[in-house]
Design an enzyme around this catalytic site. Structure first.
Site, PDB file in Angstrom:
ATOM      1  N   LEU A  40      45.620  44.474  54.296  1.00 55.31           N
ATOM      2  CA  LEU A  40      45.258  44.346  52.888  1.00 55.31           C
ATOM      3  C   LEU A  40      46.381  45.021  52.122  1.00 55.31           C
ATOM      4  O   LEU A  40      46.763  46.150  52.450  1.00 55.31           O
ATOM      5  CB  LEU A  40      43.944  45.077  52.581  1.00 55.31           C
ATOM      6  CG  LEU A  40      42.635  44.394  52.942  1.00 55.31           C
ATOM      7  CD1 LEU A  40      41.463  45.330  52.685  1.00 55.31           C
ATOM      8  CD2 LEU A  40      42.462  43.114  52.155  1.00 55.31           C
ATOM      9  N   ASP A  41      46.911  44.357  51.105  1.00 56.57           N
ATOM     10  CA  ASP A  41      47.995  45.001  50.358  1.00 56.57           C
ATOM     11  C   ASP A  41      47.449  46.230  49.638  1.00 56.57           C
ATOM     12  O   ASP A  41      46.239  46.421  49.517  1.00 56.57           O
ATOM     13  CB  ASP A  41      48.694  44.016  49.418  1.00 56.57           C
ATOM     14  CG  ASP A  41      47.805  43.461  48.329  1.00 56.57           C
ATOM     15  OD1 ASP A  41      47.052  44.227  47.715  1.00 56.57           O
ATOM     16  OD2 ASP A  41      47.888  42.252  48.070  1.00 56.57           O
ATOM     17  N   ALA A  42      48.337  47.077  49.183  1.00 54.31           N
ATOM     18  CA  ALA A  42      47.930  48.339  48.564  1.00 54.31           C
ATOM     19  C   ALA A  42      47.031  48.130  47.355  1.00 54.31           C
ATOM     20  O   ALA A  42      46.148  48.947  47.086  1.00 54.31           O
ATOM     21  CB  ALA A  42      49.162  49.156  48.173  1.00 54.31           C
TER      22      ALA A  42
END
Length: 192
Positions: A40-42
């Site tokens: 999951l991206d930041a």
């Protein structure tokens, strides 16, 4: 074999090594030897699975296994049924066309009741409404959901992964930053 479910907080990067300005998975999960099964991206939050089993990690993360990942996206604007149909049928993102998926509206009262507040909150603009939609996809390419909603004219403001297979972050009762170890061989739509 270990399988851990984490509710990844907004701003956390999907790596265990320390970062100068952001929290990392090591700030939330203390079990050694586990790695994220997918990313999951930041700027995204929600359910992330971690395991020390490479075969299980592949079954969770690889699109060829077609494990459904369910996202709630708060988008800018008020999409209609036509926009949802475009999302569901597959979206041409220029470098690839997404697979068909499930797309539906999420009732605002349901989103308000089940979601935690985000720090920092998304920007609020009184003249522009926001809408929650649910996308269930079997891929997981870089920033795919954000790119899909933008391609149909409704940029994502907040993105929460709420489910992987039959696992659901709400049913697990995990607040942001909380994790739980799961039985390694439960029948979660082919996860284990």
């Amino acid at each position: 074999m270990s399988l851990i479910a984490l509710n990844k907080p907004f701003g956390t990067i999907c790596q265990f090594s320390a970062h100068e300005t952001r929290a990392s998975l090591g700030d939330w999960v203390k079990k050694p030897g586990v790695y994220p099964a997918g990313r999951l991206d930041a700027d995204s939050e929600g359910l992330l699975l971690l395991t020390d089993d490479g075969a299980l990690q592949t079954r969770i993360a690889e699109p060829r296994h077609k494990l459904v990942k369910r996202y709630w996206a708060q988008v800018e604007g008020a999409p209609d049924e036509t926009a949802l149909a475009r999302l569901a049928s597959g979206v041409d993102l220029g470098d690839y066309v997404t697979r068909p998926c499930h797309a539906a509206f999420v009732e605002l009262t349901k989103a308000d009741a089940q979601l935690w507040s985000r720090t920092p909150p998304i920007r609020h603009r009184a003249a522009i409404p926001t809408t929650w939609i649910e996308l269930s996809i079997t891929e997981g390419k870089n920033r795919q959901v954000r790119r899909m909603t933008a391609a149909v004219g409704y940029p994502t403001l907040r993105l929460v992964r709420v489910g992987i297979g039959a696992l659901d972050v709400f049913a697990l009762g995990l607040a942001p930053g909380e994790s739980t170890e799961l039985p390694p061989r439960a029948p979660w739509n082919g996860i284990a």
